[in-house]
Design an enzyme around this catalytic site. Structure first.
Site, PDB file in Angstrom:
ATOM      1  N   SER A 136       0.764  -1.266   0.033  1.00 54.67           N
ATOM      2  CA  SER A 136       0.069  -0.008  -0.102  1.00 54.67           C
ATOM      3  C   SER A 136       0.889   1.236   0.091  1.00 54.67           C
ATOM      4  CB  SER A 136      -1.069  -0.079   1.088  1.00 54.67           C
ATOM      5  OG  SER A 136      -1.483   1.442   1.344  1.00 54.67           O
ATOM      6  N   TYR A 149      -3.103  -0.784  10.151  1.00 48.48           N
ATOM      7  CA  TYR A 149      -2.732  -0.973   8.687  1.00 48.48           C
ATOM      8  C   TYR A 149      -1.515  -0.587   8.140  1.00 48.48           C
ATOM      9  CZ  TYR A 149      -4.054  -1.083   3.816  1.00 48.48           C
ATOM     10  OH  TYR A 149      -4.024  -1.594   2.517  1.00 48.48           O
ATOM     11  N   LYS A 153       1.484  -3.099   6.692  1.00 47.43           N
ATOM     12  CA  LYS A 153       1.717  -2.771   5.270  1.00 47.43           C
ATOM     13  C   LYS A 153       3.316  -2.712   5.183  1.00 47.43           C
ATOM     14  CE  LYS A 153      -1.669  -4.247   2.955  1.00 47.43           C
ATOM     15  NZ  LYS A 153      -1.743  -5.593   2.199  1.00 47.43           N
TER      16      LYS A 153
END
Length: 226
Positions: A136, A149, A153
């Site tokens: 991401s 998150y 990532k």
């Protein structure tokens, strides 16, 4: 382009679902999985053999092992593996996110990727192939209220770099930043502003050919989809 066997996680929605359409339309056999049984049953009806779809929680290594064995029996070794399954946390400061939510996210986003790799590398070793770990923009930068998150990532980026140094000749792994796409995950963060970005179907039209052209020469690269 020669047909390639593609294995994909997180196939029931978002980018994964759009890739299923793009790859199958182009004639590439697929084995794919996701957690939602209803969605998987719909995919089975829409895409019969030689394609294979299964309900799998990638955070559970025993389920991943069974999926990989069954997929191998149906499609043979994959040429391209895309670790796409992921979730995002509800937007909130890190200290307000319950431990169980953080643990579930990392179990899917990090452990799930490692679980697939654990079982596919021995299957791919003879023929070679490419393992794509979907990262991401937040795996290379940060933002408030998505710390879990971001952490997951960033872990994918590091995992991919280390794996690239370990793989036998003929195999490759890359991390892929797909860009900013109007998916349900983006909508949870951006709200109505997510609609300013292209949707998964438009993204897949350029991303699928890009993924199909990846080779062992790109081992260890941190890529961004066109």
């Amino acid at each position: 382009m020669k047909s390639k066997t593609i294995w994909l996680t997180g196939c029931s929605s978002g980018l994964g679902r759009a890739l299923v359409d793009a790859f199958t339309t182009a004639g590439h056999p697929m084995a794919a999985c996701a957690r939602r049984t209803k969605k998987i049953e719909e995919l089975k009806q829409q895409f019969p053999e030689p394609h294979y779809f299964s309900t799998v929680d990638v955070a559970d290594d025993s389920q991943v092992q069974a999926f990989c064995q069954q997929a191998f029996e149906r499609t043979g070794a994959p040429d391209l593996v895309i670790n796409n399954a992921a979730m995002i946390n509800p937007s909130a400061p890190l200290w307000e996110i319950p431990a169980e939510d953080f643990d579930r996210l990392t179990a899917i986003n990090i452990n799930g990727t490692a679980n697939i790799i654990r079982h596919v590398v021995p299957m791919m070793e003879k023929a070679g192939g490419v393992i794509v770990n979907v990262s991401s923009g937040w795996g290379r930068s940060t933002a408030p209220e998505v710390a879990p998150y971001c952490a997951s990532k960033w872990a994918i980026e590091g995992l991919t770099q280390a794996l690239a140094q370990e793989l036998p000749p003929g195999l490759a792994t890359v991390s892929l930043n797909p860009g900013i796409i109007d998916t349900a995950m983006l909508q949870s963060c951006f709200g109505e502003h997510a609609a300013s970005y292209e949707g998964p179907e438009a993204w897949a039209k350029t991303a699928a050919p890009f993924l199909l052209k990846l080779s062992a020469d790109q081992n260890g690269e941190a890529l961004t989809a066109p």
